[in-house]
Scaffold this motif. Structure first.
Motif, PDB file in Angstrom:
ATOM      1  N   VAL A 186      73.128  54.882  97.519  1.00 51.36           N
ATOM      2  CA  VAL A 186      71.693  54.616  97.545  1.00 51.36           C
ATOM      3  C   VAL A 186      71.384  53.357  96.748  1.00 51.36           C
ATOM      4  CG1 VAL A 186      69.406  55.582  97.100  1.00 51.36           C
ATOM      5  CG2 VAL A 186      71.319  57.106  97.623  1.00 51.36           C
ATOM      6  N   SER A 187      70.513  52.506  97.300  1.00 49.19           N
ATOM      7  CA  SER A 187      70.091  51.293  96.601  1.00 49.19           C
ATOM      8  C   SER A 187      68.621  51.038  96.885  1.00 49.19           C
ATOM      9  CB  SER A 187      70.929  50.084  97.040  1.00 49.19           C
ATOM     10  OG  SER A 187      70.805  49.873  98.431  1.00 49.19           O
ATOM     11  N   GLU A 188      68.017  50.193  96.061  1.00 47.05           N
ATOM     12  CA  GLU A 188      66.592  49.918  96.225  1.00 47.05           C
ATOM     13  C   GLU A 188      66.307  48.887  97.300  1.00 47.05           C
ATOM     14  OE1 GLU A 188      64.911  48.893  92.490  1.00 47.05           O
ATOM     15  OE2 GLU A 188      65.070  50.932  91.665  1.00 47.05           O
ATOM     16  N   LYS A 189      67.304  48.074  97.640  1.00 48.20           N
ATOM     17  CA  LYS A 189      67.100  47.066  98.673  1.00 48.20           C
ATOM     18  C   LYS A 189      68.444  46.646  99.250  1.00 48.20           C
ATOM     19  CE  LYS A 189      67.018  43.317  95.237  1.00 48.20           C
ATOM     20  NZ  LYS A 189      66.203  42.227  94.666  1.00 48.20           N
ATOM     21  N   PRO A 190      68.445  45.986 100.405  1.00 46.14           N
ATOM     22  CA  PRO A 190      69.700  45.507 100.991  1.00 46.14           C
ATOM     23  C   PRO A 190      70.382  44.485 100.078  1.00 46.14           C
ATOM     24  CG  PRO A 190      67.885  45.390 102.573  1.00 46.14           C
ATOM     25  CD  PRO A 190      67.275  45.673 101.242  1.00 46.14           C
ATOM     26  N   GLN A 191      71.659  44.267 100.308  1.00 49.12           N
ATOM     27  CA  GLN A 191      72.387  43.275  99.505  1.00 49.12           C
ATOM     28  C   GLN A 191      71.834  41.872  99.712  1.00 49.12           C
ATOM     29  OE1 GLN A 191      76.569  43.633 100.430  1.00 49.12           O
ATOM     30  NE2 GLN A 191      76.843  45.418  99.110  1.00 49.12           N
ATOM     31  N   LEU A 200      56.535  48.080  99.606  1.00 42.46           N
ATOM     32  CA  LEU A 200      56.389  49.527  99.693  1.00 42.46           C
ATOM     33  C   LEU A 200      57.438  50.226  98.838  1.00 42.46           C
ATOM     34  CD1 LEU A 200      55.894  49.786 103.573  1.00 42.46           C
ATOM     35  CD2 LEU A 200      54.112  49.715 101.820  1.00 42.46           C
ATOM     36  N   ASP A 201      57.244  51.511  98.628  1.00 44.54           N
ATOM     37  CA  ASP A 201      58.199  52.348  97.904  1.00 44.54           C
ATOM     38  C   ASP A 201      59.285  52.781  98.884  1.00 44.54           C
ATOM     39  OD1 ASP A 201      59.478  54.079  96.186  1.00 44.54           O
ATOM     40  OD2 ASP A 201      58.019  55.694  96.445  1.00 44.54           O
ATOM     41  N   CYS A 202      60.498  52.246  98.743  1.00 42.45           N
ATOM     42  CA  CYS A 202      61.542  52.567  99.711  1.00 42.45           C
ATOM     43  C   CYS A 202      62.926  52.543  99.062  1.00 42.45           C
ATOM     44  CB  CYS A 202      61.512  51.594 100.893  1.00 42.45           C
ATOM     45  SG  CYS A 202      61.945  49.893 100.499  1.00 42.45           S
ATOM     46  N   LEU A 203      63.879  53.205  99.730  1.00 44.28           N
ATOM     47  CA  LEU A 203      65.279  53.238  99.326  1.00 44.28           C
ATOM     48  C   LEU A 203      66.154  53.031 100.555  1.00 44.28           C
ATOM     49  CD1 LEU A 203      65.346  56.349  96.929  1.00 44.28           C
ATOM     50  CD2 LEU A 203      65.508  53.936  96.254  1.00 44.28           C
ATOM     51  N   GLN A 204      67.295  52.389 100.360  1.00 43.67           N
ATOM     52  CA  GLN A 204      68.250  52.238 101.454  1.00 43.67           C
ATOM     53  C   GLN A 204      69.444  53.167 101.222  1.00 43.67           C
ATOM     54  OE1 GLN A 204      71.185  48.865 102.136  1.00 43.67           O
ATOM     55  NE2 GLN A 204      69.669  48.353 103.697  1.00 43.67           N
ATOM     56  N   TYR A 205      69.848  53.873 102.272  1.00 40.33           N
ATOM     57  CA  TYR A 205      70.989  54.784 102.228  1.00 40.33           C
ATOM     58  C   TYR A 205      72.106  54.219 103.105  1.00 40.33           C
ATOM     59  CZ  TYR A 205      67.822  58.239 100.214  1.00 40.33           C
ATOM     60  OH  TYR A 205      66.930  58.904  99.404  1.00 40.33           O
ATOM     61  N   LEU A 220      70.399  53.361 106.686  1.00 34.11           N
ATOM     62  CA  LEU A 220      69.076  53.905 106.978  1.00 34.11           C
ATOM     63  C   LEU A 220      68.173  53.626 105.779  1.00 34.11           C
ATOM     64  CD1 LEU A 220      67.339  55.799 108.866  1.00 34.11           C
ATOM     65  CD2 LEU A 220      68.192  57.697 107.498  1.00 34.11           C
ATOM     66  N   THR A 221      66.904  53.330 106.039  1.00 31.13           N
ATOM     67  CA  THR A 221      65.938  53.096 104.968  1.00 31.13           C
ATOM     68  C   THR A 221      64.892  54.197 104.983  1.00 31.13           C
ATOM     69  OG1 THR A 221      66.245  50.694 105.002  1.00 31.13           O
ATOM     70  CG2 THR A 221      64.185  51.511 104.070  1.00 31.13           C
ATOM     71  N   ALA A 222      64.540  54.698 103.794  1.00 32.34           N
ATOM     72  CA  ALA A 222      63.496  55.714 103.640  1.00 32.34           C
ATOM     73  C   ALA A 222      62.278  55.081 102.971  1.00 32.34           C
ATOM     74  CB  ALA A 222      64.001  56.884 102.810  1.00 32.34           C
ATOM     75  N   VAL A 223      61.092  55.340 103.536  1.00 35.61           N
ATOM     76  CA  VAL A 223      59.843  54.752 103.055  1.00 35.61           C
ATOM     77  C   VAL A 223      58.868  55.866 102.709  1.00 35.61           C
ATOM     78  CG1 VAL A 223      57.959  53.164 103.587  1.00 35.61           C
ATOM     79  CG2 VAL A 223      60.199  52.809 104.627  1.00 35.61           C
ATOM     80  N   GLY A 224      58.256  55.786 101.537  1.00 36.80           N
ATOM     81  CA  GLY A 224      57.250  56.769 101.159  1.00 36.80           C
ATOM     82  C   GLY A 224      55.987  56.633 101.996  1.00 36.80           C
ATOM     83  N   LEU A 225      55.442  57.756 102.460  1.00 39.31           N
ATOM     84  CA  LEU A 225      54.243  57.748 103.303  1.00 39.31           C
ATOM     85  C   LEU A 225      53.122  58.583 102.683  1.00 39.31           C
ATOM     86  CD1 LEU A 225      55.861  58.182 106.866  1.00 39.31           C
ATOM     87  CD2 LEU A 225      55.155  56.060 105.744  1.00 39.31           C
ATOM     88  N   GLY A 228      59.119  58.326 105.700  1.00 39.19           N
ATOM     89  CA  GLY A 228      59.457  57.626 106.928  1.00 39.19           C
ATOM     90  C   GLY A 228      60.901  57.144 106.887  1.00 39.19           C
ATOM     91  N   LEU A 229      61.626  57.344 107.971  1.00 37.90           N
ATOM     92  CA  LEU A 229      63.004  56.876 108.090  1.00 37.90           C
ATOM     93  C   LEU A 229      63.040  55.754 109.124  1.00 37.90           C
ATOM     94  CD1 LEU A 229      64.849  60.321 108.110  1.00 37.90           C
ATOM     95  CD2 LEU A 229      64.276  58.872 106.151  1.00 37.90           C
ATOM     96  N   VAL A 230      63.570  54.610 108.725  1.00 34.13           N
ATOM     97  CA  VAL A 230      63.537  53.434 109.602  1.00 34.13           C
ATOM     98  C   VAL A 230      64.868  52.688 109.573  1.00 34.13           C
ATOM     99  CG1 VAL A 230      61.047  53.107 109.375  1.00 34.13           C
ATOM    100  CG2 VAL A 230      62.552  52.038 107.732  1.00 34.13           C
ATOM    101  N   ASP A 231      65.041  51.854 110.597  1.00 33.16           N
ATOM    102  CA  ASP A 231      66.195  50.951 110.686  1.00 33.16           C
ATOM    103  C   ASP A 231      67.531  51.680 110.584  1.00 33.16           C
ATOM    104  OD1 ASP A 231      64.350  48.979 110.930  1.00 33.16           O
ATOM    105  OD2 ASP A 231      64.653  48.093 108.965  1.00 33.16           O
ATOM    106  N   LEU A 232      67.688  52.730 111.387  1.00 34.94           N
ATOM    107  CA  LEU A 232      68.979  53.409 111.493  1.00 34.94           C
ATOM    108  C   LEU A 232      69.932  52.522 112.287  1.00 34.94           C
ATOM    109  CD1 LEU A 232      70.880  55.866 111.262  1.00 34.94           C
ATOM    110  CD2 LEU A 232      69.801  56.770 113.336  1.00 34.94           C
ATOM    111  N   VAL A 233      70.991  52.071 111.630  1.00 28.17           N
ATOM    112  CA  VAL A 233      71.973  51.185 112.274  1.00 28.17           C
ATOM    113  C   VAL A 233      73.371  51.726 112.014  1.00 28.17           C
ATOM    114  CG1 VAL A 233      72.932  48.858 112.390  1.00 28.17           C
ATOM    115  CG2 VAL A 233      70.479  49.167 111.985  1.00 28.17           C
ATOM    116  N   VAL A 234      74.136  51.916 113.077  1.00 26.53           N
ATOM    117  CA  VAL A 234      75.530  52.336 112.977  1.00 26.53           C
ATOM    118  C   VAL A 234      76.419  51.155 113.329  1.00 26.53           C
ATOM    119  CG1 VAL A 234      77.298  53.936 113.820  1.00 26.53           C
ATOM    120  CG2 VAL A 234      74.925  54.707 113.595  1.00 26.53           C
ATOM    121  N   THR A 235      77.437  50.887 112.506  1.00 26.22           N
ATOM    122  CA  THR A 235      78.379  49.796 112.792  1.00 26.22           C
ATOM    123  C   THR A 235      78.939  49.964 114.195  1.00 26.22           C
ATOM    124  OG1 THR A 235      78.936  49.710 110.442  1.00 26.22           O
ATOM    125  CG2 THR A 235      80.454  48.625 111.977  1.00 26.22           C
TER     126      THR A 235
END
Length: 319
Positions: free
Chosen positions: A194-199, A212-217, A231-236, A249-256
């Motif tokens: 878990v991180s607060e933002k992408p690399q 916004l308040d969000c975390l990346q998984y 996947l990114t989680a956003v507070g709603l 909110g769950l957004v930007d689900l990307v699988v390699t």
């Protein structure tokens, strides 16, 4: 006397009142404060008052339409060749008077004057300059099908549906998490980071998620630490008055690419739900383009149920 003008500094409370009075449905937040609109709209570095057109009856704002631009492919700034009508709102007492049509016409003129060649109605991924977190839930995905006025109106003013997104909800405080042999195997060989933002966050990321308040998984292999899915989680919390529960909110689900079709997207969704359940959120929401069949399967397999459809429209070319 009805008149039209562009946005002025004293308008946010009037726009908030119009927004709340217009019955925009489950896709729109209800707020007593202008702060969410300041964060997502007026404080954006590219906000242009000329692109927000208001219909006024004296001092009262009775209608609005707001236009902006798409994002460059490298996510480094605006792409003004793509114009987006992000919102069209007319107070119920003033509908069927041609106000909406006039507002759209004026926004289209603004967009074309600044170089837009393709016009969309309804913000969506990369064409979402405004209303992120204000309309659409976890992310803008066009105008919702649950709004019965949207499609007839947009069709009448020259737009056609070109893209559909499934809107899904998963109740988190009741029921068991779905599972399968594939999910069990995937869980054994991966872990969550878990991180607060992408690399390498982009300009687009900072002007949307950075506000916004969000975390990346990230779902990673235990042995190699290679990332399998993100996947990114956003507070709603701004939707609590509308949905009557706390939502994520769950957004930007990307699988390699090389791991698609092996259940890793569904595994990540299930694992994130387990993590978020500890935060006492009542439900999770996620959107998926109907054209992405693998994502649609992953979302359904993770226990989400479809509740609505987001539709993006494009201006028909003149004959």
């Amino acid at each position: 006397m009805l008149s039209y003008r562009t946005f002025q500094n004293a308008d946010p409370p009037r726009i908030l009142q119009l927004w709340g009075d217009s019955g925009l449905g489950r896709a729109a937040i209800q707020s007593r404060s202008t702060e969410p609109f300041e964060i997502s709209n007026y404080a954006q570095p590219y906000f242009d008052p000329q692109g927000l057109i208001l219909a006024c009856d004296g001092d009262r704002v009775v209608g609005m339409a707001h236009g902006g631009f798409g994002t460059k492919a490298d996510q480094s700034g605006l792409d003004q060749s793509v114009g987006v009508i992000c919102a069209v709102v007319v107070h119920p007492e003033y509908r069927r008077r041609g106000i909406g049509r006039e507002l759209v016409s004026r926004v289209e003129e603004y967009l074309r004057q600044r170089g837009s060649e393709t016009l969309y109605a309804g913000p969506s991924l990369m064409n979402d300059p405004f209303y992120f977190g204000l309309y659409g839930g976890s992310r803008p995905s066009g105008f919702f099908e649950s709004d019965p006025l949207a499609m007839p109106f947009l069709t009448a003013v020259g737009y056609e549906a070109v893209e559909k997104h499934g809107i899904f909800i998963r109740e988190m405080l009741s029921g068991k998490d779905p599972t399968s042999a594939k999910v069990v195997m995937n869980r054994r060989q991966t872990y969550l980071e878990v991180s607060e933002k992408p690399q390498r966050p982009t300009w687009w990321w900072f002007t949307r998620f950075g506000r916004l308040d969000c975390l990346q998984y990230q779902l990673k292999f235990k042995k190699s630490q290679e990332t399998v899915a993100v996947l990114t989680a956003v507070g709603l919390d701004q939707y609590i008055p509308v949905w009557n529960q706390r939502a994520i909110g769950l957004v930007d689900l990307v699988v390699t690419a090389e791991y698609r079709g092996q259940g890793f997207g569904m595994t990540l969704l299930i694992e994130v739900i387990r993590q978020l359940r500890q935060d006492l959120a009542g439900c999770a929401e996620i959107h998926s383009p109907e054209t992405n069949e693998s994502a649609m399967r992953a979302v359904s397999g993770a226990g989400f149920e479809r509740v609505d459809t987001g539709i993006v429209y494009r201006r028909r070319e003149s004959p």
